[in-house]
Design a protein around this motif. Structure first.
Motif, PDB file in Angstrom:
ATOM      1  N   VAL A  49     -66.511  89.222  36.737  1.00 54.55           N
ATOM      2  CA  VAL A  49     -67.389  89.140  35.578  1.00 54.55           C
ATOM      3  C   VAL A  49     -67.020  89.753  34.206  1.00 54.55           C
ATOM      4  CG1 VAL A  49     -69.506  89.857  37.323  1.00 54.55           C
ATOM      5  CG2 VAL A  49     -68.155  91.645  36.253  1.00 54.55           C
ATOM      6  N   GLN A  50     -65.752  90.347  34.044  1.00 54.65           N
ATOM      7  CA  GLN A  50     -65.191  90.503  32.790  1.00 54.65           C
ATOM      8  C   GLN A  50     -64.374  89.473  32.488  1.00 54.65           C
ATOM      9  OE1 GLN A  50     -64.590  93.641  34.842  1.00 54.65           O
ATOM     10  NE2 GLN A  50     -66.378  94.735  34.397  1.00 54.65           N
ATOM     11  N   ASP A  51     -64.207  88.237  33.011  1.00 51.73           N
ATOM     12  CA  ASP A  51     -63.404  87.082  32.878  1.00 51.73           C
ATOM     13  C   ASP A  51     -61.948  87.334  33.101  1.00 51.73           C
ATOM     14  OD1 ASP A  51     -65.106  85.097  32.536  1.00 51.73           O
ATOM     15  OD2 ASP A  51     -65.229  85.519  30.273  1.00 51.73           O
ATOM     16  N   ARG A  52     -61.642  88.270  33.811  1.00 44.37           N
ATOM     17  CA  ARG A  52     -59.988  88.690  34.532  1.00 44.37           C
ATOM     18  C   ARG A  52     -59.922  87.818  35.579  1.00 44.37           C
ATOM     19  NH1 ARG A  52     -61.147  94.753  34.568  1.00 44.37           N
ATOM     20  NH2 ARG A  52     -62.310  94.075  36.022  1.00 44.37           N
ATOM     21  N   VAL A  53     -58.665  87.450  35.480  1.00 42.50           N
ATOM     22  CA  VAL A  53     -58.224  86.286  36.655  1.00 42.50           C
ATOM     23  C   VAL A  53     -58.070  87.440  37.899  1.00 42.50           C
ATOM     24  CG1 VAL A  53     -56.325  85.070  37.483  1.00 42.50           C
ATOM     25  CG2 VAL A  53     -56.980  84.730  35.240  1.00 42.50           C
ATOM     26  N   ILE A  54     -58.701  86.793  38.994  1.00 40.56           N
ATOM     27  CA  ILE A  54     -58.701  87.588  40.142  1.00 40.56           C
ATOM     28  C   ILE A  54     -57.924  86.622  41.447  1.00 40.56           C
ATOM     29  CG2 ILE A  54     -60.202  89.404  39.638  1.00 40.56           C
ATOM     30  CD1 ILE A  54     -62.375  87.506  41.504  1.00 40.56           C
ATOM     31  N   ASP A 135     -53.208  86.868  29.505  1.00 37.86           N
ATOM     32  CA  ASP A 135     -52.665  87.948  28.417  1.00 37.86           C
ATOM     33  C   ASP A 135     -52.635  89.252  29.339  1.00 37.86           C
ATOM     34  OD1 ASP A 135     -55.303  89.025  28.575  1.00 37.86           O
ATOM     35  OD2 ASP A 135     -55.987  87.918  26.695  1.00 37.86           O
ATOM     36  N   SER A 136     -52.175  90.457  28.312  1.00 38.78           N
ATOM     37  CA  SER A 136     -52.166  91.716  28.855  1.00 38.78           C
ATOM     38  C   SER A 136     -53.395  92.229  29.607  1.00 38.78           C
ATOM     39  CB  SER A 136     -51.750  92.704  27.761  1.00 38.78           C
ATOM     40  OG  SER A 136     -52.853  92.471  26.767  1.00 38.78           O
ATOM     41  N   SER A 137     -54.507  91.542  29.298  1.00 37.93           N
ATOM     42  CA  SER A 137     -55.841  92.187  30.133  1.00 37.93           C
ATOM     43  C   SER A 137     -56.215  91.209  31.061  1.00 37.93           C
ATOM     44  CB  SER A 137     -57.009  92.177  28.832  1.00 37.93           C
ATOM     45  OG  SER A 137     -56.649  93.088  27.762  1.00 37.93           O
TER      46      SER A 137
END
Length: 160
Positions: A49-54, A135-137
């Motif tokens: 939901v935070q658009d981070r790759v999982i 990216d780093s996030s």
């Protein structure tokens, strides 16, 4: 065809496909199938939901889910022929579950400034055809595929 000398300063950023289409982990398998079809691609980054790759979901993951059948205990699958006509039409909206259930978690990732000389080794070591560029996030920046690497290494110009 001639082999080009790989420039050691070439980075992932130089050969990746930027801003790839992605899918949420809670989206349906049917939506993943339609997204792969409509974009004519073989894999999708999966984001939270935070658009981070999982994770990553591929056409191979969809084939495996199709062969398992819907999760509702029935065998309400369309024919194999209709499956090959388009992934999106082969999956009932909810019967085959969510992307999170079929994705490969913790995909192999690289940074945009990593040298492409490391990409082939990672692909071979992990037996994958695509690496997600983050990216780093852990936000998706791009995708680099084995074909991108081949195109960066070889040229089709004729030699005399």
């Amino acid at each position: 065809m001639t082999v080009k000398t790989m420039d050691p300063t070439t980075s992932v950023r130089d050969i990746m496909t930027p801003d790839p289409v992605s899918i949420g982990s809670g989206d349906s398998v049917a939506e993943a199938a339609r997204t792969l079809d409509s974009n004519d691609i073989s894999g999708l980054p999966v984001v939270d939901v935070q658009d981070r790759v999982i994770g990553v979901v591929s056409r191979t993951d969809l084939v495996h889910r199709y062969l398992q059948g819907p999760g509702d205990g029935t065998d309400n699958r369309p024919s194999w022929t209709s499956f090959h006509e388009g992934f999106g039409d082969a999956f009932a909206e909810d019967a085959f579950g969510t992307v999170e259930e079929i994705m490969t978690p913790d995909p192999i990732t690289v940074g945009p400034d990593d040298p492409i000389s490391q990409i082939a080794a990672l692909m071979v070591e992990h037996r994958v055809h695509r690496l997600l560029v983050i990216d780093s996030s852990r936000h998706i920046m791009g995708v680099v595929t084995s074909m991108d690497l081949i195109e960066a290494t070889y040229s089709t110009r004729k030699t005399s």
